[in-house]
Motif scaffolding. Sequence first.
Motif, PDB file in Angstrom:
ATOM      1  N   ALA A   1      26.439  54.452  26.151  1.00 11.38           N
ATOM      2  CA  ALA A   1      26.428  53.318  27.073  1.00 11.38           C
ATOM      3  C   ALA A   1      26.889  52.041  26.394  1.00 11.38           C
ATOM      4  O   ALA A   1      27.582  51.217  27.012  1.00 11.38           O
ATOM      5  CB  ALA A   1      25.018  53.139  27.641  1.00 11.38           C
ATOM      6  N   ASP A   2      26.522  51.869  25.114  1.00 11.87           N
ATOM      7  CA  ASP A   2      26.918  50.635  24.438  1.00 11.87           C
ATOM      8  C   ASP A   2      28.424  50.577  24.212  1.00 11.87           C
ATOM      9  O   ASP A   2      29.031  49.510  24.270  1.00 11.87           O
ATOM     10  CB  ASP A   2      26.154  50.459  23.124  1.00 11.87           C
ATOM     11  CG  ASP A   2      26.294  51.641  22.179  1.00 11.87           C
ATOM     12  OD1 ASP A   2      26.871  52.674  22.590  1.00 11.87           O
ATOM     13  OD2 ASP A   2      25.819  51.543  21.032  1.00 11.87           O
TER      14      ASP A   2
ATOM     15  N   LYS B   1      30.734  51.856  26.215  1.00 11.87           N
ATOM     16  CA  LYS B   1      31.309  51.478  27.507  1.00 11.87           C
ATOM     17  C   LYS B   1      31.149  49.980  27.763  1.00 11.87           C
ATOM     18  O   LYS B   1      32.053  49.320  28.270  1.00 11.87           O
ATOM     19  CB  LYS B   1      30.645  52.282  28.628  1.00 11.87           C
ATOM     20  CG  LYS B   1      30.949  53.770  28.582  1.00 11.87           C
ATOM     21  CD  LYS B   1      30.246  54.513  29.706  1.00 11.87           C
ATOM     22  CE  LYS B   1      30.552  56.000  29.639  1.00 11.87           C
ATOM     23  NZ  LYS B   1      29.862  56.765  30.708  1.00 11.87           N
ATOM     24  N   GLU B   2      29.989  49.458  27.379  1.00 12.37           N
ATOM     25  CA  GLU B   2      29.737  48.021  27.573  1.00 12.37           C
ATOM     26  C   GLU B   2      30.658  47.184  26.689  1.00 12.37           C
ATOM     27  O   GLU B   2      31.204  46.169  27.139  1.00 12.37           O
ATOM     28  CB  GLU B   2      28.279  47.710  27.251  1.00 12.37           C
ATOM     29  CG  GLU B   2      27.900  46.254  27.485  1.00 12.37           C
ATOM     30  CD  GLU B   2      26.442  45.959  27.178  1.00 12.37           C
ATOM     31  OE1 GLU B   2      26.062  44.768  27.232  1.00 12.37           O
ATOM     32  OE2 GLU B   2      25.694  46.906  26.875  1.00 12.37           O
ATOM     33  N   TRP B   3      30.844  47.595  25.446  1.00  6.62           N
ATOM     34  CA  TRP B   3      31.737  46.866  24.532  1.00  6.62           C
ATOM     35  C   TRP B   3      33.159  46.859  25.064  1.00  6.62           C
ATOM     36  O   TRP B   3      33.838  45.829  25.035  1.00  6.62           O
ATOM     37  CB  TRP B   3      31.690  47.483  23.142  1.00  6.62           C
ATOM     38  CG  TRP B   3      30.408  47.262  22.420  1.00  6.62           C
ATOM     39  CD1 TRP B   3      29.540  46.222  22.562  1.00  6.62           C
ATOM     40  CD2 TRP B   3      29.838  48.119  21.416  1.00  6.62           C
ATOM     41  NE1 TRP B   3      28.463  46.358  21.719  1.00  6.62           N
ATOM     42  CE2 TRP B   3      28.618  47.521  20.997  1.00  6.62           C
ATOM     43  CE3 TRP B   3      30.215  49.323  20.829  1.00  6.62           C
ATOM     44  CZ2 TRP B   3      27.798  48.084  20.030  1.00  6.62           C
ATOM     45  CZ3 TRP B   3      29.405  49.892  19.859  1.00  6.62           C
ATOM     46  CH2 TRP B   3      28.207  49.281  19.466  1.00  6.62           C
TER      47      TRP B   3
ATOM     48  N   THR C   1      34.137  47.196  28.172  1.00  5.34           N
ATOM     49  CA  THR C   1      34.186  46.346  29.370  1.00  5.34           C
ATOM     50  C   THR C   1      34.276  44.869  28.990  1.00  5.34           C
ATOM     51  O   THR C   1      35.111  44.118  29.524  1.00  5.34           O
ATOM     52  CB  THR C   1      32.942  46.586  30.242  1.00  5.34           C
ATOM     53  OG1 THR C   1      32.926  47.948  30.684  1.00  5.34           O
ATOM     54  CG2 THR C   1      32.948  45.657  31.450  1.00  5.34           C
ATOM     55  N   LYS C   2      33.435  44.450  28.043  1.00  5.68           N
ATOM     56  CA  LYS C   2      33.454  43.054  27.606  1.00  5.68           C
ATOM     57  C   LYS C   2      34.768  42.708  26.907  1.00  5.68           C
ATOM     58  O   LYS C   2      35.286  41.595  27.062  1.00  5.68           O
ATOM     59  CB  LYS C   2      32.277  42.791  26.679  1.00  5.68           C
ATOM     60  CG  LYS C   2      30.922  42.774  27.372  1.00  5.68           C
ATOM     61  CD  LYS C   2      29.799  42.443  26.408  1.00  5.68           C
ATOM     62  CE  LYS C   2      28.467  42.354  27.124  1.00  5.68           C
ATOM     63  NZ  LYS C   2      27.349  42.041  26.167  1.00  5.68           N
TER      64      LYS C   2
ATOM     65  N   GLU D   1      37.286  42.030  29.526  1.00  4.81           N
ATOM     66  CA  GLU D   1      36.982  40.772  30.215  1.00  4.81           C
ATOM     67  C   GLU D   1      37.464  39.579  29.407  1.00  4.81           C
ATOM     68  O   GLU D   1      38.097  38.653  29.947  1.00  4.81           O
ATOM     69  CB  GLU D   1      35.472  40.667  30.457  1.00  4.81           C
ATOM     70  CG  GLU D   1      34.958  41.622  31.533  1.00  4.81           C
ATOM     71  CD  GLU D   1      33.442  41.554  31.671  1.00  4.81           C
ATOM     72  OE1 GLU D   1      32.801  40.836  30.858  1.00  4.81           O
ATOM     73  OE2 GLU D   1      32.891  42.203  32.582  1.00  4.81           O
TER      74      GLU D   1
ATOM     75  N   ASN E   1      31.916  45.557  16.463  1.00 10.04           N
ATOM     76  CA  ASN E   1      31.350  46.670  17.236  1.00 10.04           C
ATOM     77  C   ASN E   1      32.228  47.920  17.176  1.00 10.04           C
ATOM     78  O   ASN E   1      31.842  48.931  16.583  1.00 10.04           O
ATOM     79  CB  ASN E   1      31.130  46.245  18.693  1.00 10.04           C
ATOM     80  CG  ASN E   1      30.184  45.064  18.816  1.00 10.04           C
ATOM     81  OD1 ASN E   1      30.550  44.024  19.354  1.00 10.04           O
ATOM     82  ND2 ASN E   1      28.966  45.192  18.326  1.00 10.04           N
TER      83      ASN E   1
ATOM     84  N   ASP F   1      34.309  59.080  22.880  1.00 12.75           N
ATOM     85  CA  ASP F   1      34.229  57.632  22.661  1.00 12.75           C
ATOM     86  C   ASP F   1      35.345  57.156  21.749  1.00 12.75           C
ATOM     87  O   ASP F   1      35.877  56.055  21.933  1.00 12.75           O
ATOM     88  CB  ASP F   1      32.862  57.260  22.071  1.00 12.75           C
ATOM     89  CG  ASP F   1      31.772  57.192  23.130  1.00 12.75           C
ATOM     90  OD1 ASP F   1      32.122  57.019  24.314  1.00 12.75           O
ATOM     91  OD2 ASP F   1      30.587  57.316  22.779  1.00 12.75           O
TER      92      ASP F   1
END
Length: 276
Positions: free
Chosen positions: A51-52, A54-56, A58-59, A62, A81, A93
């Motif tokens: 999950a982390d 995917k979050e990285w 996404t950010k 952005e 990261n 990943d």
Amino acid sequence: MKRALALTAALLVPFVTPALPSASAAPSPASVAAAVQDPKEQKDQKPDERADVKEWITKLHEHAGKRGKEDQEAIKIIDENLLKEFENFGPKDRVAVVKALDKLFNEKRQEDEDGVRQNSLYIAAAVALGRMGPESAPVLIPWIGHKAHKKDVLLQRKLIESLGRTKVEAARPVLIKLITDDQPQVQAAAIQALGEYEGAELKQRKECFEAVLKHAMSLKGQVDSNPNDLIARERQDAVVGPAMTTLKRLSGADEPDLNAWQRWWNKNKKEDWAKK
């Protein structure tokens, strides 16, 4: 005497060999297999689709989508990261991260009044991809010489150097071809990148060595025959340093100049360099 014997017997009790386990207590085949598991299989079992991660990603997109205003924030995610944790990622990943960095080269960045483009995000992505092989090699190759980035010589150098760091065999012919590129700095980067193949099979190392030496000697010959040929001299100045370093790395030998390297090659091109 009887007391002494009793004391000796008491001290020996803890060291009595325990009974062998019964057949039912023997290790299971599954536990034995886990103990001798192949390192590659163990690597593939690292936590994947985290999950982390995917979050990285996404950010990262952005920040990158803000037309350069948040490039430093994007670069921080790459460095602190994605790159720092890359070796701990599972295979899916790893592919996702490489794909995310690949997309960054499609981002548009403005040039200033002097025609200098804001390229820090591209540079960070290129450098990071050099440490994400072998997955990153197929991503790096198409951006080398790509029309969107061809004029950015610094970026081209970073892309080429990173391709060499992947040490992928499919990249080696690409680098050899780039030795004769129009840009002296591209030639130099390709020659430097070929030095990364110092651990390759002898046949591949000899191919790299011969290509580098042939081009360096060709430039030297042009300058020697016409000292006023400024283009040839510029190319020679850019190439000689990286060539000397790469020839040493590939061969394990050490010679003082290109002429000496040519003599060394003539003498050793058919020899087993491991015996030198």
